[in-house]
Design an enzyme around this catalytic site. Sequence first.
Site, PDB file in Angstrom:
ATOM      1  N   CYS A 122       0.824  -1.221   0.000  1.00 55.09           N
ATOM      2  CA  CYS A 122       0.000   0.000   0.000  1.00 55.09           C
ATOM      3  C   CYS A 122       0.857   1.270   0.000  1.00 55.09           C
ATOM      4  CB  CYS A 122      -0.953   0.020   1.192  1.00 55.09           C
ATOM      5  SG  CYS A 122      -2.302  -1.147   0.992  1.00 55.09           S
ATOM      6  N   TYR A 151      -3.315   4.477   5.744  1.00 52.38           N
ATOM      7  CA  TYR A 151      -2.498   3.281   6.004  1.00 52.38           C
ATOM      8  C   TYR A 151      -1.172   3.301   5.235  1.00 52.38           C
ATOM      9  CZ  TYR A 151      -1.427  -1.782   6.015  1.00 52.38           C
ATOM     10  OH  TYR A 151      -0.831  -3.019   6.132  1.00 52.38           O
ATOM     11  N   LYS A 194      -9.582  -9.719   4.516  1.00 51.76           N
ATOM     12  CA  LYS A 194      -9.190  -9.375   3.147  1.00 51.76           C
ATOM     13  C   LYS A 194      -9.872 -10.325   2.168  1.00 51.76           C
ATOM     14  CE  LYS A 194      -4.979  -7.146   4.449  1.00 51.76           C
ATOM     15  NZ  LYS A 194      -3.671  -6.773   3.963  1.00 51.76           N
TER      16      LYS A 194
HETATM   17  P1  NAD Z   1      -3.355  -8.537  12.167  1.00 51.11           P
HETATM   18  O1  NAD Z   1      -4.359  -7.447  12.265  1.00 51.11           O
HETATM   19  O2  NAD Z   1      -3.853  -9.949  12.131  1.00 51.11           O
HETATM   20  O3  NAD Z   1      -2.295  -8.419  13.350  1.00 51.11           O
HETATM   21  C1  NAD Z   1      -1.863  -7.203  13.857  1.00 51.11           C
HETATM   22  C2  NAD Z   1      -1.888  -7.317  15.369  1.00 51.11           C
HETATM   23  O4  NAD Z   1      -1.374  -6.110  15.929  1.00 51.11           O
HETATM   24  C3  NAD Z   1      -3.298  -7.491  15.946  1.00 51.11           C
HETATM   25  O5  NAD Z   1      -3.379  -8.702  16.665  1.00 51.11           O
HETATM   26  C4  NAD Z   1      -3.480  -6.294  16.838  1.00 51.11           C
HETATM   27  O6  NAD Z   1      -4.217  -6.557  18.026  1.00 51.11           O
HETATM   28  C5  NAD Z   1      -2.054  -5.901  17.137  1.00 51.11           C
HETATM   29  N1  NAD Z   1      -1.953  -4.510  17.587  1.00 51.11           N
HETATM   30  C6  NAD Z   1      -2.569  -3.422  17.040  1.00 51.11           C
HETATM   31  N2  NAD Z   1      -2.267  -2.339  17.753  1.00 51.11           N
HETATM   32  C7  NAD Z   1      -1.452  -2.736  18.765  1.00 51.11           C
HETATM   33  C8  NAD Z   1      -0.835  -2.060  19.840  1.00 51.11           C
HETATM   34  N3  NAD Z   1      -1.005  -0.744  20.029  1.00 51.11           N
HETATM   35  N4  NAD Z   1      -0.072  -2.777  20.696  1.00 51.11           N
HETATM   36  C9  NAD Z   1       0.080  -4.122  20.542  1.00 51.11           C
HETATM   37  N5  NAD Z   1      -0.493  -4.814  19.534  1.00 51.11           N
HETATM   38  C10 NAD Z   1      -1.256  -4.125  18.659  1.00 51.11           C
HETATM   39  O7  NAD Z   1      -2.473  -8.220  10.880  1.00 51.11           O
HETATM   40  P2  NAD Z   1      -1.468  -9.153  10.064  1.00 51.11           P
HETATM   41  O8  NAD Z   1      -2.149  -9.540   8.824  1.00 51.11           O
HETATM   42  O9  NAD Z   1      -0.917 -10.190  10.952  1.00 51.11           O
HETATM   43  O10 NAD Z   1      -0.344  -8.096   9.691  1.00 51.11           O
HETATM   44  C11 NAD Z   1       0.876  -7.975  10.419  1.00 51.11           C
HETATM   45  C12 NAD Z   1       1.671  -6.795   9.880  1.00 51.11           C
HETATM   46  O11 NAD Z   1       1.901  -6.970   8.475  1.00 51.11           O
HETATM   47  C13 NAD Z   1       0.955  -5.452  10.036  1.00 51.11           C
HETATM   48  O12 NAD Z   1       1.899  -4.452  10.301  1.00 51.11           O
HETATM   49  C14 NAD Z   1       0.352  -5.229   8.670  1.00 51.11           C
HETATM   50  O13 NAD Z   1       0.167  -3.861   8.393  1.00 51.11           O
HETATM   51  C15 NAD Z   1       1.427  -5.834   7.764  1.00 51.11           C
HETATM   52  N6  NAD Z   1       0.885  -6.254   6.465  1.00 51.11           N
HETATM   53  C16 NAD Z   1       0.003  -7.271   6.398  1.00 51.11           C
HETATM   54  C17 NAD Z   1      -0.506  -7.649   5.159  1.00 51.11           C
HETATM   55  C18 NAD Z   1      -1.506  -8.771   5.032  1.00 51.11           C
HETATM   56  O14 NAD Z   1      -1.946  -9.046   3.900  1.00 51.11           O
HETATM   57  N7  NAD Z   1      -1.887  -9.445   6.093  1.00 51.11           N
HETATM   58  C19 NAD Z   1      -0.113  -6.964   3.999  1.00 51.11           C
HETATM   59  C20 NAD Z   1       0.786  -5.913   4.113  1.00 51.11           C
HETATM   60  C21 NAD Z   1       1.305  -5.586   5.349  1.00 51.11           C
END
Ligand code: NAD
Length: 334
Positions: A122, A151, A194
């Site tokens: 993104c 984001y 997603k």
């Molecule tokens: P997810 O939402 O399943 O996991 C993120 C976790 O972070 C959640 O469990 C949430 O409770 C925790 N979190 C949020 N705020 C917090 C805080 N203040 N303190 C502690 N924990 C906190 O997302 P994911 O799919 O596992 O993604 C993980 C990382 O990868 C993220 O940074 C996301 O932006 C990045 N990402 C994911 C994708 C994807 O397709 N899943 C794509 C691009 C980037």
Amino acid sequence: MSGDRGPVLVAGAGGFIGGHLVSRLLDEGRQVRAVDMKPFDGWYQVHEAAENLVSDLSVAGNCEDAVGGMGDVYNLASDMGGMGFIENNKALCMLSVLINTHLLKAAHERGCERYFFASSACIYPDYRQRETDNPGLKESDAYPAMPEDGYGWEKLFGERLCRHYLEDFGFETRTYRYHNVYGPHGTWTGGREKAPAAICRKVAEAKITGTREIQIWGDGKQSRSFMYIDDCVEGTRRLMESDVTEPLNLGSEELVTIDDLVSIVEGIAGIDLERIYDTSAPQGVRGRNSDNTLIRERLGWAPEVSLRDGLEQTYRWVYERVSAGASAGATVPD
Ligand code: NAD
């Protein structure tokens, strides 16, 4: 895998990628501290062999406590979701800069050795993603910057902060631009899911209830690539153990339309549904794919699981949850 720099902190361990990464690190024999702000009953996976903590990492003092005694830090904590979430929650998404800033600063000040940041596709400019026939985004396409509003800016800021910690302080940072990741133990309902999980759920619901229709966001022609979770974890570990400090894509190059995605899941489920297109729903960019030239050059590796194989696993997992929920009169949590 080599590179035991001591205990490892996984931030966002209650989430999708974090939960799988903790599992992998434990399998490697690493000592893991798993932290997430959600209460434990909301974690997608809780691994008893890890030290599991509930803490809000947007707070500086909590980051200082979390990184104490750690060698490596993986920052996978973020307030995020699919298009439906990020298009309607830009401020919330941007507030993750608090996590990115406090955690990086604490890791550096407390003497951690290496820091990983999960950025995203993104961050790429909208003007490179206006056609469905996307040739693949190269890392150099990131600038001039015009990321996804909210984001995408948060992620681009996080990347640059890591880069400057490396340049100014010599702090070892690693950054990936993840492209859509999917698989079991991820978000599959509730509004943050997603496309792959949402489509698996809708097809499973149709299969179980006998509905013959599926609602699709957009006209179905928007294109994406989707990376299976095993490739995501493998690539993340490889990057962390490498000396590559520039941001790399971590994504699949198997470009499909959303219609193609639906057809694959229908094929797995053995069902054929009438498609109802909702063109007023959030759709994101028109076409997005990963160009893996640089990761192949730098790491000699790139994601390899086919979409069909990954979706087989994902559909089976989502189907079990939908059918358990249907027989209990509600959807079951992770
Ligand atoms: P997810 O939402 O399943 O996991 C993120 C976790 O972070 C959640 O469990 C949430 O409770 C925790 N979190 C949020 N705020 C917090 C805080 N203040 N303190 C502690 N924990 C906190 O997302 P994911 O799919 O596992 O993604 C993980 C990382 O990868 C993220 O940074 C996301 O932006 C990045 N990402 C994911 C994708 C994807 O397709 N899943 C794509 C691009 C980037």
